[in-house]
Design an enzyme around this catalytic site. Structure first.
Site, short mmCIF file in Angstrom:
data_model
loop_
_atom_site.label_atom_id
_atom_site.label_comp_id
_atom_site.label_asym_id
_atom_site.label_seq_id
_atom_site.Cartn_x
_atom_site.Cartn_y
_atom_site.Cartn_z
N ASN A 42 1.03 -1.09 0.16
CA ASN A 42 -0.01 -0.21 -0.17
C ASN A 42 0.85 1.17 0.02
O ASN A 42 1.55 1.49 1.02
CB ASN A 42 -0.87 0.06 1.12
CG ASN A 42 -1.58 1.27 1.44
OD1 ASN A 42 -1.76 2.14 0.45
ND2 ASN A 42 -2.26 1.35 2.62
N TRP A 43 1.09 1.89 -1.13
CA TRP A 43 1.85 2.97 -1.26
C TRP A 43 1.43 4.26 -0.56
O TRP A 43 2.19 5.01 -0.21
CB TRP A 43 1.99 3.51 -2.94
CG TRP A 43 3.12 2.58 -3.60
CD1 TRP A 43 3.60 1.28 -2.84
CD2 TRP A 43 3.41 2.31 -4.89
NE1 TRP A 43 4.55 0.85 -3.84
CE2 TRP A 43 4.19 1.42 -4.91
CE3 TRP A 43 3.14 3.23 -5.82
CZ2 TRP A 43 4.91 1.18 -6.20
CZ3 TRP A 43 3.68 3.16 -7.06
CH2 TRP A 43 4.67 2.01 -7.29
N LYS A 44 0.22 4.44 -0.22
CA LYS A 44 -0.41 5.72 0.45
C LYS A 44 -0.10 6.75 -0.25
O LYS A 44 -0.43 7.03 -1.62
CB LYS A 44 0.21 5.57 1.84
CG LYS A 44 0.04 4.22 2.61
CD LYS A 44 0.34 4.43 4.16
CE LYS A 44 0.00 2.97 4.77
NZ LYS A 44 0.28 3.19 6.33
N HIS A 129 -9.22 1.33 5.55
CA HIS A 129 -7.91 1.42 6.04
C HIS A 129 -7.98 2.40 7.18
O HIS A 129 -8.72 3.29 7.23
CB HIS A 129 -7.02 2.01 5.13
CG HIS A 129 -5.47 1.92 5.49
ND1 HIS A 129 -5.05 2.74 6.33
CD2 HIS A 129 -4.50 1.03 5.12
CE1 HIS A 129 -3.64 2.39 6.69
NE2 HIS A 129 -3.47 1.27 6.04
N GLU A 131 -6.32 4.57 8.31
CA GLU A 131 -6.12 6.21 7.86
C GLU A 131 -7.20 6.75 7.36
O GLU A 131 -7.66 7.99 7.57
CB GLU A 131 -4.82 6.22 7.09
CG GLU A 131 -3.46 5.92 7.81
CD GLU A 131 -2.36 5.32 6.88
OE1 GLU A 131 -2.27 5.33 5.72
OE2 GLU A 131 -1.49 4.79 7.48
N GLU A 201 -5.10 -5.08 10.43
CA GLU A 201 -4.16 -4.00 10.60
C GLU A 201 -4.15 -3.33 11.98
O GLU A 201 -4.82 -2.41 12.02
CB GLU A 201 -4.04 -3.08 9.56
CG GLU A 201 -3.95 -3.78 8.23
CD GLU A 201 -3.23 -2.66 7.18
OE1 GLU A 201 -2.16 -2.86 6.67
OE2 GLU A 201 -3.81 -1.55 6.88
N GLY A 207 3.14 1.68 10.71
CA GLY A 207 3.93 2.95 10.70
C GLY A 207 4.93 3.14 11.84
O GLY A 207 5.46 3.91 11.87
N SER A 247 3.63 -2.53 10.00
CA SER A 247 5.22 -2.75 10.06
C SER A 247 6.04 -3.94 9.68
O SER A 247 6.93 -4.39 10.35
CB SER A 247 5.66 -2.27 11.49
OG SER A 247 5.29 -1.06 11.74
N GLY A 268 3.21 -1.43 4.08
CA GLY A 268 3.11 0.18 3.93
C GLY A 268 4.45 0.62 3.65
O GLY A 268 5.04 0.31 2.46
N GLY A 269 5.44 0.94 4.61
CA GLY A 269 6.54 1.43 4.28
C GLY A 269 7.58 0.72 3.57
O GLY A 269 8.17 1.19 2.62
#
Ligand code: 13P
Length: 290
Positions: A42-44, A129, A131, A201, A207, A247, A268-269
């Protein structure tokens, strides 16, 4: 709540905390064996340019080789990069969208509909999600609207669920997942569940570098499967893929993927670094090694 395990295990920030490694036996269920692993990124709100997006997508696609695990791989990318990323990966993996609105057309400035996504070849879309829930105020009812629209369009949805840190500390992970699953999937018939994946998640792990221990993640995934069995039936619950997100790194992926109810990862990251994500895609099966 059968979460005594949670009180035994502290949140961790490094792989050393994965030892000692508790290995679970995989379910004997044939349906379990049919759950194809699913590694997704997931590049966000990244990267910042189309050129970077194309380069990253190409490098990630190049990391998939004949000896890679037999897994589905997807990248959820910003809308503006979808078509360029699809071209860059050349069909080696799926390119999906990070969201969609439940509405199909009309006065919704800035919105992107399921039919728009489908028309450019998108099959998979994220919904729910944390966020989106926290920053953009998307409610369970709104998320349910997104899920239902995707189902109606014959598309697939990765429904994200997970508890906050304070909910986790109050031992409410299972209860929060139950509410988010029941509300998010309201009205989704059993026949459509093969187009749904769940991404567990925990918000406290996103993150933050605090990966859930495999034992915590496994316990919540198993609880989610029990909830799905109560909502649908055991066969359906056994066939739905439940991914872990929060993470995930090259160091943690192998042992997470060895858990019987963890069918993949939503990253993510580390999905913004092709060598790290390449290693995650090429996770090593701890079970096969022993
Ligand atoms: P991180 O891997 O950066 O923790 O992000 C997880 C996530 O939110 C994936 O959807």
């Amino acid at each position: 709540m059968k979460f005594q395990i949670l009180s035994l295990i502290a949140l961790v920030g490094s792989t050393s905390a994965f030892a000692p490694f508790v290995r679970f036996e995989r379910s004997q269920s044939a349906l379990c064996a049919a759950r194809k692993p699913f590694i997704s990124g997931n590049w966000k709100l990244n990267p910042q340019t189309k050129e970077e997006a194309v380069q990253l997508a190409s490098e990630i696609a190049a990391s998939i080789n004949p000896s890679s695990p037999d897994a589905d791989v997807a990248l959820f990318v910003p809308y503006v990069f979808i078509e360029a990323a699809m071209e860059a990966v050349g069909g080696k993996l799926q390119v999906g969208a990070e969201g969609v609105v439940p509405e199909m057309k009309g006065a919704f400035t800035g919105a992107v509909s399921a039919s728009m996504l489908k028309s450019v070849g998108v099959q998979w879309t994220l919904a729910g999600h944390s966020e989106r829930r926290v920053i953009f105020g998307e409610t369970d009812e709104y998320i349910n609207g997104q899920v239902l629209k995707l189902m109606e369009m014959g598309m697939s949805c990765m429904l994200c669920i997970g508890e906050s840190e304070s909910e986790f500390e109050q031992n409410l992970a299972g209860a929060v997942c139950a509410v988010q699953l029941k509300k998010g999937l309201a009205g989704v018939p059993k026949e459509s569940m093969d187009r749904i994946c769940i991404a567990y998640e925990p918000v406290w792990a996103i993150g933050t570098g605090k990966v859930a221990t495999p034992e915590i993640a496994q316990a919540v995934h198993a609880e989610c499967r029990r909830i799905l069995a109560a909502m649908y039936d055991q066969e359906t619950a056994d066939s739905v893929r439940i991914l872990y997100g929060g993470s995930v790194t090259p160091e943690s992926v192998d042992v997470l993927m060895a858990q019987p109810d963890i069918d993949g990862a939503l990253v993510g990251g580390a999905s913004l670094d092709s060598s790290k994500f390449g290693r995650i895609i090429n996770y090593e099966s701890v079970l096969e090694k022993v």
